[in-house]
Design a protein around this motif. Sequence first.
Motif, PDB file in Angstrom:
ATOM      1  N   PRO A  47      27.926  31.062   5.654  1.00 49.45           N
ATOM      2  CA  PRO A  47      27.327  29.741   5.550  1.00 49.45           C
ATOM      3  C   PRO A  47      26.219  29.725   4.495  1.00 49.45           C
ATOM      4  O   PRO A  47      25.472  30.693   4.364  1.00 49.45           O
ATOM      5  N   ALA A  48      26.140  28.626   3.755  1.00 52.36           N
ATOM      6  CA  ALA A  48      25.176  28.517   2.661  1.00 52.36           C
ATOM      7  C   ALA A  48      23.738  28.472   3.166  1.00 52.36           C
ATOM      8  O   ALA A  48      22.819  28.883   2.468  1.00 52.36           O
ATOM      9  N   GLU A  49      23.549  27.951   4.368  1.00 45.96           N
ATOM     10  CA  GLU A  49      22.214  27.899   4.965  1.00 45.96           C
ATOM     11  C   GLU A  49      22.268  28.451   6.382  1.00 45.96           C
ATOM     12  O   GLU A  49      23.210  28.181   7.126  1.00 45.96           O
ATOM     13  N   ILE A  50      21.266  29.208   6.727  1.00 48.45           N
ATOM     14  CA  ILE A  50      21.077  29.648   8.109  1.00 48.45           C
ATOM     15  C   ILE A  50      19.673  29.234   8.502  1.00 48.45           C
ATOM     16  O   ILE A  50      18.692  29.610   7.853  1.00 48.45           O
ATOM     17  N   HIS A  51      19.579  28.420   9.534  1.00 42.50           N
ATOM     18  CA  HIS A  51      18.308  27.871   9.992  1.00 42.50           C
ATOM     19  C   HIS A  51      17.973  28.517  11.335  1.00 42.50           C
ATOM     20  O   HIS A  51      18.756  28.452  12.267  1.00 42.50           O
ATOM     21  N   VAL A  52      16.824  29.153  11.394  1.00 34.28           N
ATOM     22  CA  VAL A  52      16.361  29.816  12.613  1.00 34.28           C
ATOM     23  C   VAL A  52      15.068  29.141  13.023  1.00 34.28           C
ATOM     24  O   VAL A  52      14.144  29.022  12.210  1.00 34.28           O
ATOM     25  N   TRP A  53      14.987  28.670  14.270  1.00 31.52           N
ATOM     26  CA  TRP A  53      13.737  28.071  14.720  1.00 31.52           C
ATOM     27  C   TRP A  53      13.453  28.409  16.171  1.00 31.52           C
ATOM     28  O   TRP A  53      14.353  28.753  16.933  1.00 31.52           O
ATOM     29  N   LEU A  54      12.182  28.322  16.518  1.00 27.44           N
ATOM     30  CA  LEU A  54      11.718  28.629  17.865  1.00 27.44           C
ATOM     31  C   LEU A  54      11.412  27.345  18.611  1.00 27.44           C
ATOM     32  O   LEU A  54      10.892  26.411  18.026  1.00 27.44           O
ATOM     33  N   MET A  55      11.690  27.335  19.889  1.00 27.95           N
ATOM     34  CA  MET A  55      11.209  26.256  20.722  1.00 27.95           C
ATOM     35  C   MET A  55       9.736  26.549  20.992  1.00 27.95           C
ATOM     36  O   MET A  55       9.365  27.702  21.198  1.00 27.95           O
ATOM     37  N   SER A  56       8.934  25.539  20.939  1.00 30.75           N
ATOM     38  CA  SER A  56       7.501  25.726  21.140  1.00 30.75           C
ATOM     39  C   SER A  56       7.233  26.303  22.527  1.00 30.75           C
ATOM     40  O   SER A  56       7.647  25.748  23.534  1.00 30.75           O
ATOM     41  N   GLN A  57       6.606  27.454  22.568  1.00 28.62           N
ATOM     42  CA  GLN A  57       6.264  28.146  23.812  1.00 28.62           C
ATOM     43  C   GLN A  57       4.820  28.623  23.722  1.00 28.62           C
ATOM     44  O   GLN A  57       4.185  28.468  22.696  1.00 28.62           O
ATOM     45  N   ASP A  58       4.342  29.247  24.759  1.00 31.80           N
ATOM     46  CA  ASP A  58       2.998  29.801  24.765  1.00 31.80           C
ATOM     47  C   ASP A  58       3.045  31.272  25.146  1.00 31.80           C
ATOM     48  O   ASP A  58       4.006  31.749  25.749  1.00 31.80           O
ATOM     49  N   GLY A  59       1.983  31.973  24.797  1.00 27.62           N
ATOM     50  CA  GLY A  59       1.763  33.332  25.273  1.00 27.62           C
ATOM     51  C   GLY A  59       2.816  34.323  24.854  1.00 27.62           C
ATOM     52  O   GLY A  59       3.317  34.322  23.732  1.00 27.62           O
ATOM     53  N   ALA A  60       3.163  35.195  25.787  1.00 25.43           N
ATOM     54  CA  ALA A  60       4.081  36.302  25.523  1.00 25.43           C
ATOM     55  C   ALA A  60       5.468  35.814  25.122  1.00 25.43           C
ATOM     56  O   ALA A  60       6.135  36.450  24.295  1.00 25.43           O
ATOM     57  N   ASP A  61       5.933  34.687  25.687  1.00 27.97           N
ATOM     58  CA  ASP A  61       7.246  34.154  25.318  1.00 27.97           C
ATOM     59  C   ASP A  61       7.279  33.765  23.843  1.00 27.97           C
ATOM     60  O   ASP A  61       8.250  34.035  23.140  1.00 27.97           O
ATOM     61  N   ARG A  62       6.222  33.117  23.360  1.00 28.15           N
ATOM     62  CA  ARG A  62       6.161  32.734  21.948  1.00 28.15           C
ATOM     63  C   ARG A  62       6.117  33.971  21.066  1.00 28.15           C
ATOM     64  O   ARG A  62       6.780  34.030  20.045  1.00 28.15           O
ATOM     65  N   ASP A  63       5.335  34.967  21.459  1.00 28.08           N
ATOM     66  CA  ASP A  63       5.244  36.200  20.674  1.00 28.08           C
ATOM     67  C   ASP A  63       6.604  36.894  20.574  1.00 28.08           C
ATOM     68  O   ASP A  63       7.005  37.340  19.505  1.00 28.08           O
ATOM     69  N   ALA A  64       7.324  36.960  21.692  1.00 28.17           N
ATOM     70  CA  ALA A  64       8.646  37.598  21.695  1.00 28.17           C
ATOM     71  C   ALA A  64       9.623  36.809  20.839  1.00 28.17           C
ATOM     72  O   ALA A  64      10.390  37.385  20.059  1.00 28.17           O
ATOM     73  N   ALA A  65       9.604  35.487  20.951  1.00 28.01           N
ATOM     74  CA  ALA A  65      10.510  34.649  20.159  1.00 28.01           C
ATOM     75  C   ALA A  65      10.213  34.794  18.677  1.00 28.01           C
ATOM     76  O   ALA A  65      11.139  34.879  17.858  1.00 28.01           O
ATOM     77  N   GLU A  66       8.941  34.834  18.303  1.00 26.27           N
ATOM     78  CA  GLU A  66       8.600  34.984  16.892  1.00 26.27           C
ATOM     79  C   GLU A  66       9.085  36.335  16.357  1.00 26.27           C
ATOM     80  O   GLU A  66       9.631  36.418  15.260  1.00 26.27           O
ATOM     81  N   ARG A  67       8.922  37.395  17.135  1.00 22.23           N
ATOM     82  CA  ARG A  67       9.396  38.719  16.710  1.00 22.23           C
ATOM     83  C   ARG A  67      10.913  38.713  16.495  1.00 22.23           C
ATOM     84  O   ARG A  67      11.415  39.269  15.520  1.00 22.23           O
ATOM     85  N   ILE A  68      11.648  38.084  17.402  1.00 18.45           N
ATOM     86  CA  ILE A  68      13.102  38.024  17.266  1.00 18.45           C
ATOM     87  C   ILE A  68      13.482  37.217  16.022  1.00 18.45           C
ATOM     88  O   ILE A  68      14.324  37.649  15.228  1.00 18.45           O
ATOM     89  N   ALA A  69      12.866  36.070  15.832  1.00 18.51           N
ATOM     90  CA  ALA A  69      13.178  35.219  14.666  1.00 18.51           C
ATOM     91  C   ALA A  69      12.851  35.945  13.364  1.00 18.51           C
ATOM     92  O   ALA A  69      13.591  35.850  12.388  1.00 18.51           O
ATOM     93  N   GLN A  70      11.762  36.692  13.352  1.00 19.48           N
ATOM     94  CA  GLN A  70      11.369  37.441  12.144  1.00 19.48           C
ATOM     95  C   GLN A  70      12.370  38.561  11.839  1.00 19.48           C
ATOM     96  O   GLN A  70      12.475  39.002  10.708  1.00 19.48           O
ATOM     97  N   SER A  71      13.107  39.007  12.842  1.00 21.36           N
ATOM     98  CA  SER A  71      14.031  40.130  12.655  1.00 21.36           C
ATOM     99  C   SER A  71      15.412  39.703  12.153  1.00 21.36           C
ATOM    100  O   SER A  71      16.237  40.561  11.854  1.00 21.36           O
ATOM    101  N   VAL A  72      15.678  38.411  12.051  1.00 21.43           N
ATOM    102  CA  VAL A  72      16.988  37.932  11.612  1.00 21.43           C
ATOM    103  C   VAL A  72      17.240  38.397  10.170  1.00 21.43           C
ATOM    104  O   VAL A  72      16.390  38.242   9.294  1.00 21.43           O
ATOM    105  N   ASP A  73      18.408  38.951   9.955  1.00 21.42           N
ATOM    106  CA  ASP A  73      18.819  39.419   8.626  1.00 21.42           C
ATOM    107  C   ASP A  73      20.225  38.884   8.374  1.00 21.42           C
ATOM    108  O   ASP A  73      21.183  39.365   8.978  1.00 21.42           O
ATOM    109  N   PRO A  74      20.356  37.871   7.522  1.00 20.42           N
ATOM    110  CA  PRO A  74      21.653  37.197   7.348  1.00 20.42           C
ATOM    111  C   PRO A  74      22.639  37.936   6.453  1.00 20.42           C
ATOM    112  O   PRO A  74      23.263  37.340   5.589  1.00 20.42           O
ATOM    113  N   LYS A  75      22.843  39.210   6.655  1.00 21.00           N
ATOM    114  CA  LYS A  75      23.768  39.983   5.808  1.00 21.00           C
ATOM    115  C   LYS A  75      25.190  39.603   6.026  1.00 21.00           C
ATOM    116  O   LYS A  75      25.756  39.315   6.909  1.00 21.00           O
TER     117      LYS A  75
END
Length: 75
Positions: A47-75
């Motif tokens: 696909p020409a575009e891959i869009h990754v986004w987080l649902m707004s969360q707080d605390g540890a859930d937001r931190d975990a979601a951000e880490r997962i989103a940062q790890s995406v590698d569209p190879k």
Amino acid sequence: MIYAGPASQFPIYDGEQVTAAGRVSVVVPDGARRIAMEHLFQRSSAPAEIHVWLMSQDGADRDAAERIAQSVDPK
């Protein structure tokens, strides 16, 4: 919740757009720190575009979601 898929409506969050590591990220303030809430990868192959986004969360859930989103590698 983390969404990763095509057919982006980028950006869905208001924030600073930062280009790094082959993607455009939307960064929003969260107190004294900044959170990357979404990323858009643009590619020459399908696909020409891959869009990754987080649902707004707080605390540890937001931190975990951000880490997962940062790890995406569209190879």
